[in-house]
Design a protein around this motif. Structure first.
Motif, PDB file in Angstrom:
ATOM      1  N   PRO A 190      75.347  30.994  26.567  1.00  7.14           N
ATOM      2  CA  PRO A 190      73.994  30.222  26.570  1.00  7.14           C
ATOM      3  C   PRO A 190      73.607  29.031  27.517  1.00  7.14           C
ATOM      4  O   PRO A 190      72.384  28.859  27.793  1.00  7.14           O
ATOM      5  CB  PRO A 190      74.004  29.713  25.090  1.00  7.14           C
ATOM      6  N   ASP A 191      74.765  28.349  28.147  1.00  4.06           N
ATOM      7  CA  ASP A 191      74.657  27.367  29.087  1.00  4.06           C
ATOM      8  C   ASP A 191      74.156  27.815  30.435  1.00  4.06           C
ATOM      9  O   ASP A 191      74.084  26.993  31.321  1.00  4.06           O
ATOM     10  CB  ASP A 191      75.458  26.208  28.902  1.00  4.06           C
ATOM     11  N   GLY A 192      74.333  29.156  30.664  1.00  5.26           N
ATOM     12  CA  GLY A 192      73.860  29.635  31.787  1.00  5.26           C
ATOM     13  C   GLY A 192      75.111  30.096  32.648  1.00  5.26           C
ATOM     14  O   GLY A 192      75.009  30.524  34.129  1.00  5.26           O
ATOM     15  N   ASN A 218      70.232  32.789  24.461  1.00  2.00           N
ATOM     16  CA  ASN A 218      71.227  32.993  25.798  1.00  2.00           C
ATOM     17  C   ASN A 218      70.247  33.890  26.611  1.00  2.00           C
ATOM     18  O   ASN A 218      70.119  34.972  26.702  1.00  2.00           O
ATOM     19  CB  ASN A 218      72.238  34.001  25.362  1.00  2.00           C
ATOM     20  N   PRO A 219      69.368  32.868  27.584  1.00  5.16           N
ATOM     21  CA  PRO A 219      68.393  33.574  28.449  1.00  5.16           C
ATOM     22  C   PRO A 219      69.230  34.272  29.648  1.00  5.16           C
ATOM     23  O   PRO A 219      68.523  35.375  30.098  1.00  5.16           O
ATOM     24  CB  PRO A 219      67.822  32.337  29.251  1.00  5.16           C
ATOM     25  N   LEU A 220      70.446  33.987  29.985  1.00  2.00           N
ATOM     26  CA  LEU A 220      71.100  34.727  30.922  1.00  2.00           C
ATOM     27  C   LEU A 220      71.224  36.121  30.336  1.00  2.00           C
ATOM     28  O   LEU A 220      71.368  36.976  31.208  1.00  2.00           O
ATOM     29  CB  LEU A 220      72.515  33.882  31.222  1.00  2.00           C
ATOM     30  N   ALA A 221      71.855  36.205  29.331  1.00  2.00           N
ATOM     31  CA  ALA A 221      71.971  37.529  28.392  1.00  2.00           C
ATOM     32  C   ALA A 221      70.795  38.251  28.223  1.00  2.00           C
ATOM     33  O   ALA A 221      70.748  39.549  28.178  1.00  2.00           O
ATOM     34  CB  ALA A 221      72.865  37.215  27.176  1.00  2.00           C
ATOM     35  N   ASP A 222      69.829  37.612  28.019  1.00  2.00           N
ATOM     36  CA  ASP A 222      68.276  38.396  28.237  1.00  2.00           C
ATOM     37  C   ASP A 222      67.976  38.818  29.329  1.00  2.00           C
ATOM     38  O   ASP A 222      67.770  40.090  29.610  1.00  2.00           O
ATOM     39  CB  ASP A 222      67.181  37.234  27.693  1.00  2.00           C
ATOM     40  N   GLN A 223      68.385  38.160  30.564  1.00  2.00           N
ATOM     41  CA  GLN A 223      67.809  38.868  31.937  1.00  2.00           C
ATOM     42  C   GLN A 223      69.067  39.847  32.396  1.00  2.00           C
ATOM     43  O   GLN A 223      68.491  40.899  32.931  1.00  2.00           O
ATOM     44  CB  GLN A 223      68.011  37.431  32.971  1.00  2.00           C
TER      45      GLN A 223
END
Length: 166
Positions: free
Chosen positions: A12-14, A62-67
């Motif tokens: 989640p922290d990228g 978790n924006p990284l996991a979204d992308q």
């Protein structure tokens, strides 16, 4: 990274953590060290491993996991929460190959884009701070601040107060 990785954990922290299972370790056990309350879902060529309870307050978006999965062709309807591991999907014999170069390139591209955005944001903030620092209209912006002479101001000594004036 030159060695093959069996999975990547998208935090989640990228951060993205590449990992491999030990010689006699199963893939699920290797991933469980990074992802609590493990559940899994196929997404075509790849598989996601994630915390099963998205309602847990301990799991952050978790924006990284979204992308990353979206770029690989899978959009999660409600978004991902907590750490999410990505592996290749198992073949008909039950074998899971190391991450394909396409998957690793996708992860690295998303990380690079995020880093570039952070750099642009930091540069923009620095510009705003620099502009705010020059508030004195008598200061010339072109002046070389490093060459200005400095003097220590001596404290003024005043006569002690003796009370009311008579």
């Amino acid at each position: 990274m030159s060695w093959p990785a069996d999975f990547v954990v998208l935090q989640p922290d990228g951060a993205a953590i590449y990992g491999s299972r030990e010689r006699d370790q199963g893939l699920q056990a290797a991933i469980r060290a990074h992802v609590p309350d493990l559940a899994t879902q196929g997404m075509g060529r790849v598989r996601a491993w994630f915390a099963d309870d998205f309602t847990s307050a301990a799991l952050h978006p978790n924006p990284l996991a979204d992308q990353v999965p979206a770029r690989l062709g899978y959009d999660h309807p409600s978004g991902w929460y907590g750490p999410v591991a990505v592996t290749m999907e198992e073949d008909v014999a039950g074998h899971i190959a190391p991450l394909a170069s396409e998957v690793r390139e996708t992860v690295n591209d998303v990380l690079a884009a995020a880093s570039e955005t952070e750099t642009r944001t930091a540069t923009s903030i620095a510009g705003i701070v620099d502009a705010a620092l020059i508030t004195d209209p008598d200061v010339e912006p072109e002046a070389d601040i490093g060459t200005a002479s400095t003097e220590s101001a001596q404290p003024s000594i005043e006569a002690p107060d003796t009370g009311a004036d008579r």
